[in-house]
Motif scaffolding. Structure first.
Motif, PDB file in Angstrom:
ATOM      1  N   ALA A 175      50.712  11.007  14.879  1.00  0.00           N
ATOM      2  CA  ALA A 175      52.096  10.771  14.458  1.00  0.00           C
ATOM      3  C   ALA A 175      52.308   9.392  13.850  1.00  0.00           C
ATOM      4  O   ALA A 175      53.147   9.223  12.969  1.00  0.00           O
ATOM      5  N   TRP A 176      51.555   8.399  14.320  1.00  0.00           N
ATOM      6  CA  TRP A 176      51.729   7.041  13.815  1.00  0.00           C
ATOM      7  C   TRP A 176      50.752   6.679  12.705  1.00  0.00           C
ATOM      8  O   TRP A 176      50.837   5.587  12.147  1.00  0.00           O
ATOM      9  N   GLY A 177      49.810   7.567  12.412  1.00  0.00           N
ATOM     10  CA  GLY A 177      48.881   7.313  11.320  1.00  0.00           C
ATOM     11  C   GLY A 177      47.693   6.431  11.682  1.00  0.00           C
ATOM     12  O   GLY A 177      46.730   6.368  10.944  1.00  0.00           O
ATOM     13  N   LYS A 178      47.787   5.740  12.789  1.00  0.00           N
ATOM     14  CA  LYS A 178      46.670   4.937  13.287  1.00  0.00           C
ATOM     15  C   LYS A 178      46.841   4.765  14.791  1.00  0.00           C
ATOM     16  O   LYS A 178      47.920   5.020  15.332  1.00  0.00           O
ATOM     17  N   PRO A 179      45.792   4.331  15.480  1.00  0.00           N
ATOM     18  CA  PRO A 179      45.857   4.245  16.944  1.00  0.00           C
ATOM     19  C   PRO A 179      46.855   3.193  17.441  1.00  0.00           C
ATOM     20  O   PRO A 179      47.110   2.177  16.779  1.00  0.00           O
TER      21      PRO A 179
END
Length: 165
Positions: free
Chosen positions: A122-126
């Motif tokens: 959902a956030w595109g990265k960790p």
């Protein structure tokens, strides 16, 4: 009534507190400072970024009405957990994303929720969110408590994002 306490840091504590207090099951909130190396930290010290404290919200909640897992899922919707030491225009270690746990169960749940958030993409990265045992909490000055209730037009960079985990 059973209650539980946790401490959440996700940027400016004004906006975090304002959203967290409205969540059903939250009994009480208080803003303050955690995770640094200065005893009795004050805003004037913390805002310099040299104390290593995070602006933090102490959250007292009813776990029979609001599970810790659901509280954390909401936490990950009201701030960007992928930005290191930053939320919106607020930059510095005091604006980092951190969960200060008060029990082994909270620690395990936090790790599970972070893995779920990361897996969702959902956030595109960790998430850069740190999970640490709760150290001493230093209550912020009175004018910071319930700031956005007292100043409805006050600054906040927090809002509920439309993300699913």
């Amino acid at each position: 009534m059973k209650t539980e306490v946790t401490y959440l840091a996700g940027g400016c504590f004004w906006g975090m507190e304002d959203l967290l207090r409205k969540l059903p099951g939250v009994i009480k909130t208080e803003v303050g400072y955690m995770g640094g190396n200065t005893q009795n930290a004050t805003y004037n010290e913390v805002k310099t970024g040299t104390t290593n404290h995070a602006e933090t919200v102490k959250v007292e909640f009813n776990p029979e009405q609001l599970s810790f897992e659901n509280l954390l899922l909401y936490f990950f919707k009201i701030h960007d957990p992928t930005t290191v030491n930053r939320q919106g225009n607020d930059i510095g270690t005091q604006y980092r994303s951190e969960i200060f746990f008060t029990s082994d169960e909270q620690k395990e749940t936090a790790a599970k929720v972070i893995a779920r958030v990361d897996k969702s993409g959902a956030w595109g990265k960790p998430a850069s969110t740190v999970v640490a045992k709760a150290p001493e909490f230093w209550s912020a000055e009175g004018y910071h408590q319930d700031y956005l209730l007292k100043n409805p037009g006050g600054y906040t960079c927090h809002f509920v994002r439309k993300v699913d985990f």
